[in-house]
Design an enzyme around this catalytic site. Structure first.
Site, mmCIF file in Angstrom:
data_model
loop_
_atom_site.group_PDB
_atom_site.id
_atom_site.type_symbol
_atom_site.label_atom_id
_atom_site.label_comp_id
_atom_site.label_asym_id
_atom_site.label_seq_id
_atom_site.Cartn_x
_atom_site.Cartn_y
_atom_site.Cartn_z
ATOM 1 N N CYS A 119 0.788 -1.217 0.000
ATOM 2 C CA CYS A 119 0.000 0.000 0.000
ATOM 3 C C CYS A 119 0.808 1.249 0.000
ATOM 4 O O CYS A 119 0.286 2.321 -0.123
ATOM 5 C CB CYS A 119 -0.838 0.066 1.209
ATOM 6 S SG CYS A 119 -1.435 -1.490 1.569
ATOM 7 N N HIS A 188 5.762 -4.908 5.732
ATOM 8 C CA HIS A 188 7.087 -5.469 5.535
ATOM 9 C C HIS A 188 7.955 -5.327 6.762
ATOM 10 O O HIS A 188 8.875 -6.105 6.974
ATOM 11 C CB HIS A 188 7.732 -4.856 4.297
ATOM 12 C CG HIS A 188 7.049 -5.304 3.042
ATOM 13 N ND1 HIS A 188 5.876 -4.732 2.603
ATOM 14 C CD2 HIS A 188 7.329 -6.309 2.191
ATOM 15 C CE1 HIS A 188 5.490 -5.359 1.503
ATOM 16 N NE2 HIS A 188 6.337 -6.317 1.240
ATOM 17 N N GLY B 118 2.161 1.943 5.854
ATOM 18 C CA GLY B 118 1.352 1.381 4.799
ATOM 19 C C GLY B 118 1.904 -0.018 4.784
ATOM 20 O O GLY B 118 2.569 -0.410 5.710
ATOM 21 N N CYS B 119 1.671 -0.760 3.753
ATOM 22 C CA CYS B 119 2.047 -2.168 3.876
ATOM 23 C C CYS B 119 3.358 -2.498 3.271
ATOM 24 O O CYS B 119 3.836 -3.593 3.415
ATOM 25 C CB CYS B 119 1.059 -3.012 3.173
ATOM 26 S SG CYS B 119 -0.497 -2.381 3.405
ATOM 27 N N ALA B 120 3.893 -1.618 2.469
ATOM 28 C CA ALA B 120 5.098 -2.005 1.762
ATOM 29 C C ALA B 120 6.272 -1.200 2.278
ATOM 30 O O ALA B 120 6.094 -0.195 2.939
ATOM 31 C CB ALA B 120 4.932 -1.764 0.278
#
Lengths: 294, 294
Positions: A119, A188, B118-120
């Site tokens: 994201c 991550h 965020g996710c990355a």
């Protein structure tokens, strides 16, 4: 039931009540009523490799040493032959320094940047696929009964997600037992913290299963393969390239795992279907992760 | 009902059936039965600013020109006074080149990297907070009836998310009308594509509302503020720093917006509570975004 016991058998479990990981914020709900909401923290952590500043990560802030070790390891800035002589974290400066016996070759890794999905704007130093050529994942069999047990145990585990939401979880598992459950605002980061723990504890990947709440993107698959873990499972969905890479490196990729459902799009050969899906109970409502948590 | 009409009044709507955005992958479900699953594509796009290679983004691949323009703009590599003379996309090379009349000052932006949540793994060039000092967001009032209408209309819109999942959506809205609905494997790509469209079309931010499926992290709040949009709404949750920055820059931050529920943690003063939450119908089950989409 095995998962009941295993749910309490973590080596590292989330600490939703731990001071500093969440903050109570006052706001207003749809009726205009004032409410106090618990929200997760997000703070910068600058990672140094010896004298070189590498990156500043936005993290929830727990396990900075594992995050630094795992990040550098997963980016191949720490090689197999690099000896870590120390990891120093300065809470005040929000800096963590990883020291190695000899200079590392990370400088050239800094040259190429790839903005990856997931994201957030993303970066991978060096070629994303680098290191995957050498990767050979073990043919460790995986019982579907383990996957169901893990999914149930993890969903039942008190976590920051259940406490405050807006956070991702990644869990290192052995057979039907969840071992290390890391959470972070950055998906991550959670994976890197697990990689750091494995490196620090000298834990091998061959018989492990990695579970994530996040999507199975190329980067998640690459990280898992680089960690040498043969199985990646998620309650979320897939991207085409994530599936392609998993098929190429022979990683077992399981997604959309909720209740009795799951889909295996790569490495089907590792699965031993010893569980009857019909006998698996559906998820308790509260553990359902509703809303894009990206 | 207004939202019914508005749901069909997009200037740009998702095209879930568009060739090249999804791929059918064959796998096995929990019963061992073979199934074909539609998964979203994820491909690299390298962005150049004049002769300088800036970054390679992992994207679903639609609107590469908007993504490049918006990314460079949101990273302040394109300033207010930079004149874009051309945007050239090469489908074969998966490269997009943004050309400006004069050289830009992006080189020094490349020096500092911040890995964001965020996710990355994430990167922001230059100081994340840079440019926020000058930001003054207009006091545009926001009717809660608009927010409910937007949420209902967006959830009802056919999208890649509903088709294949594992993707984020961001929607530029005006009052109760969703205008531009972008989706991408990278949440920030979706925002950048909207920024690129606004830049290209010369659309102003003062009277707009930005809706996202993703979490309200510091980076999402900063991007929205930098775009000059005074209101950011999401069905997902908050991070503490995201809330803090929104309060600092006076951005109206609304999260956990599902059915009749929402929480406002910043910029409450813009809200005009003209809707009766009790009169709002709950979300249809199919539009519920279950599973971490990060």
């Amino acid at each position: 039931m095995a998962t009941q016991d295993n749910a309490g058998s973590y080596l590292i479990a989330p600490m939703p009540a731990r001071v500093g990981l969440t903050r109570s914020v006052t706001g207003f709900d749809q009726t205009g009523a004032q409410i106090d909401l618990s929200v997760v923290e997000e703070r910068p952590l600058t990672i140094y490799l010896n004298a070189q500043e590498i990156v500043t990560a936005m993290t929830i802030g727990d396990y900075p040493e594992y995050l630094a070790l795992g990040f550098l390891r997963n980016q191949r800035m720490l090689g197999d032959d690099d000896v870590v002589t120390g990891v120093d974290y300065d809470d005040e400066l929000q800096v963590v320094v990883v020291r190695t016996a000899r200079q590392t070759n990370h400088e050239d890794k800094l040259k190429k940047k790839t903005r990856t999905s997931g994201c957030a704007v993303g970066t991978v130093f060096g070629d994303m696929m680098e290191g995957l050529d050498g990767v050979v994942l073990p043919a460790t069999p995986v019982r579907t009964s383990w996957l169901y047990a893990l999914s149930a145990a993890i969903n039942r585990t008190p976590s920051l997600y259940l406490e405050a939401g807006a956070i991702h979880g990644t869990v290192l598992c052995h057979q039907d037992r969840p071992l290390v459950y890391m959470e972070d605002v950055g998906r991550h980061n959670a994976v890197d913290k697990i990689a750091g723990w494995m490196l620090d504890e000298g834990v091998g990947p061959d018989d492990k299963i990695l579970y994530t709440t996040g999507r199975l993107t190329s980067e998640m698959v690459i990280k898992t393969a680089m960690m040498g873990i043969p199985v990646l499972a998620s309650r979320s969905g897939f991207t085409a390239w994530g599936v392609e890479i998993a098929q190429q490196v022979g990683l077992t990729l399981i997604g959309r795992m909720r209740g009795q459902r799951f889909v295996c799009l790569a490495g089907e050969d590792r699965l031993i279907r010893d569980a009857d899906p019909a006998a698996v109970q559906d998820e308790p409502r509260k553990s359902g992760r509703k809303g894009g948590t990206g």
